[in-house]
Design a protein around this motif. Sequence first.
Motif, PDB file in Angstrom:
ATOM      1  N   ILE A 189      41.418  31.652  44.207  1.00  0.00           N
ATOM      2  CA  ILE A 189      40.442  30.744  44.820  1.00  0.00           C
ATOM      3  C   ILE A 189      40.708  29.311  44.382  1.00  0.00           C
ATOM      4  N   ASP A 190      40.927  29.102  43.071  1.00  0.00           N
ATOM      5  CA  ASP A 190      41.191  27.749  42.582  1.00  0.00           C
ATOM      6  C   ASP A 190      42.466  27.180  43.188  1.00  0.00           C
ATOM      7  N   SER A 191      43.483  28.039  43.361  1.00  0.00           N
ATOM      8  CA  SER A 191      44.738  27.588  43.935  1.00  0.00           C
ATOM      9  C   SER A 191      44.553  27.180  45.396  1.00  0.00           C
ATOM     10  N   ALA A 192      43.799  27.990  46.136  1.00  0.00           N
ATOM     11  CA  ALA A 192      43.591  27.703  47.560  1.00  0.00           C
ATOM     12  C   ALA A 192      42.714  26.473  47.771  1.00  0.00           C
ATOM     13  N   LEU A 193      41.653  26.345  46.957  1.00  0.00           N
ATOM     14  CA  LEU A 193      40.689  25.261  47.153  1.00  0.00           C
ATOM     15  C   LEU A 193      40.981  24.033  46.309  1.00  0.00           C
ATOM     16  N   GLY A 194      41.762  24.213  45.231  1.00  0.00           N
ATOM     17  CA  GLY A 194      41.924  23.112  44.280  1.00  0.00           C
ATOM     18  C   GLY A 194      40.640  22.851  43.526  1.00  0.00           C
TER      19      GLY A 194
END
Length: 199
Positions: free
Chosen positions: A33-38
């Motif tokens: 999730i963090d990778s996709a959303l930053g």
Amino acid sequence: GNTDRYDADMQWDAFKRSLTRDQQRVYLGIEPIDSALGGIRRGEVCGVMARPGIGKTLFLGHMINLAVENKVNTVMYSLEMPVDQIVSRLARSVYNMGRYQLEDSTVADQIDATQYHKHFGSLSIVDTPALSMSDIEQRLRSEDDPQLVMIDHLGLIGGHRSQSTYDRVSSIAREVKEMAKRTNTAVVLAIQVSREAGG
């Protein structure tokens, strides 16, 4: 006199200021999730959508656990589940115990509560049912520098009862986004989808 109109210089200055403020992005500690959303930027809303009984509240609890590990000031508005049930779920991860073992050990006064206090010191929980978005924002303003707001869930937010479901959800979604911007908080909003809508 137009304070909401930005020319090119003002646009770039606003962008630069956003990068220098402390903790502008809230990372949830969930790599995909963090990778996709930053991460979730303060002023933004991230919706977590699932059918009833899938584990939205459990998922939010996992996000809370990771956020407080990173000392992110978090406020959870639980419009469905009472605080004791949320604490039961959160405490299991701190004490590495199942539900029944945690309950039995607590009743027998064998649990050191300071461990829970230390881990979840940056978390506030509000379990008042049927709060409207104006109620939530008013309560949020009394918190000490809230960074991450979790609302469980959209269907239980009060107000707009005379509107159709579509209009009511649209109004609340708009109010959540406006609140996130006004309070400069990252918001995670649980959304319960019926089988028909989720199909």
